[in-house]
Design a protein around this motif. Structure first.
Motif, mmCIF file in Angstrom:
data_model
loop_
_atom_site.group_PDB
_atom_site.id
_atom_site.type_symbol
_atom_site.label_atom_id
_atom_site.label_comp_id
_atom_site.label_asym_id
_atom_site.label_seq_id
_atom_site.Cartn_x
_atom_site.Cartn_y
_atom_site.Cartn_z
ATOM 1 N N UNK A 53 52.921 42.903 10.486
ATOM 2 C CA UNK A 53 51.974 42.048 11.202
ATOM 3 C C UNK A 53 51.645 42.660 12.555
ATOM 4 N N UNK A 54 50.363 42.789 12.855
ATOM 5 C CA UNK A 54 49.820 43.341 14.101
ATOM 6 C C UNK A 54 50.248 44.790 14.341
ATOM 7 N N UNK A 55 50.411 45.540 13.271
ATOM 8 C CA UNK A 55 50.784 46.955 13.412
ATOM 9 C C UNK A 55 49.673 47.765 14.075
ATOM 10 N N UNK A 56 48.428 47.284 13.972
ATOM 11 C CA UNK A 56 47.319 48.018 14.576
ATOM 12 C C UNK A 56 47.259 47.850 16.091
ATOM 13 N N UNK A 57 48.068 46.972 16.656
ATOM 14 C CA UNK A 57 48.046 46.750 18.102
ATOM 15 C C UNK A 57 49.193 47.442 18.832
ATOM 16 N N UNK A 58 50.104 48.087 18.109
ATOM 17 C CA UNK A 58 51.243 48.720 18.779
ATOM 18 C C UNK A 58 50.881 50.138 19.207
ATOM 19 N N UNK A 59 51.504 50.630 20.279
ATOM 20 C CA UNK A 59 51.227 51.997 20.744
ATOM 21 C C UNK A 59 51.670 53.050 19.725
ATOM 22 N N UNK A 60 51.044 54.210 19.785
ATOM 23 C CA UNK A 60 51.345 55.280 18.829
ATOM 24 C C UNK A 60 52.810 55.707 18.880
ATOM 25 N N UNK A 61 53.377 55.763 20.067
ATOM 26 C CA UNK A 61 54.773 56.172 20.204
ATOM 27 C C UNK A 61 55.715 55.209 19.489
ATOM 28 N N UNK A 62 55.445 53.930 19.631
ATOM 29 C CA UNK A 62 56.280 52.932 18.973
ATOM 30 C C UNK A 62 56.084 52.976 17.464
ATOM 31 N N UNK A 63 54.861 53.219 17.020
ATOM 32 C CA UNK A 63 54.585 53.338 15.578
ATOM 33 C C UNK A 63 55.382 54.512 14.997
ATOM 34 N N UNK A 64 55.411 55.618 15.723
ATOM 35 C CA UNK A 64 56.187 56.775 15.257
ATOM 36 C C UNK A 64 57.674 56.448 15.173
#
Length: 139
Positions: A53-64
């Motif tokens: 949920x809301x993965x498109x709003x997290x920063x790239x570093x956190x996604x990695x």
């Protein structure tokens, strides 16, 4: 005697129809959760993270970091239990939350999955899900 028989017969007919209108549980959320975990086991960590949920709003570093954590989870399960052979859907419990003073509602679900490990152990996992932008996402 006929009156008693008629009353019992009528009661049985009503009970039959009351039981036959059983609500079928919608397992779309559980199917989506299974799809995300199947992709995780296949090595598609980015798809698994996009299923949050809301993965498109997290920063790239956190996604990695989330993708790296998912990869570490799969590797740890391979070491400890010889991997996960199969993910099964056990059940799905749906709920609709109505927001007061608005016309909005939130559709949520709890998907009950069973992880079948390579060492013959099984583990039941509950995956909270939310319906957002016409698809089920993991909370």
């Amino acid at each position: 005697m006929r009156k008693i028989f008629f009353v019992i017969f009528t009661f049985c007919v009503f009970m039959f129809f009351a039981c036959s209108e059983e609500h079928k549980n919608d397992i779309a959320a559980a199917k989506a959760a299974k799809e995300y975990y199947d992709s995780l086991l296949a090595g598609n960590y980015a798809y698994f993270v996009r299923g949050m949920y809301l993965a498109d709003t997290i920063p790239d570093g956190y996604r990695e970091e989330l993708e790296a954590n998912a990869k570490m989870f799969v590797e740890r399960v391979k070491e400890e239990h010889h991997g996960i052979r199969e993910v099964r859907i056990m059940n799905c419990v749906n709920d609709t939350i109505h927001i007061e003073k608005t016309d909005k509602s939130v559709h949520a679900a709890e998907a009950f999955l069973v992880f079948c490990f390579g060492d013959s152990l099984n583990e039941e996992v509950v995956v909270p899900m939310v319906f957002h932008k016409n698809r089920w996402l993991m909370r």
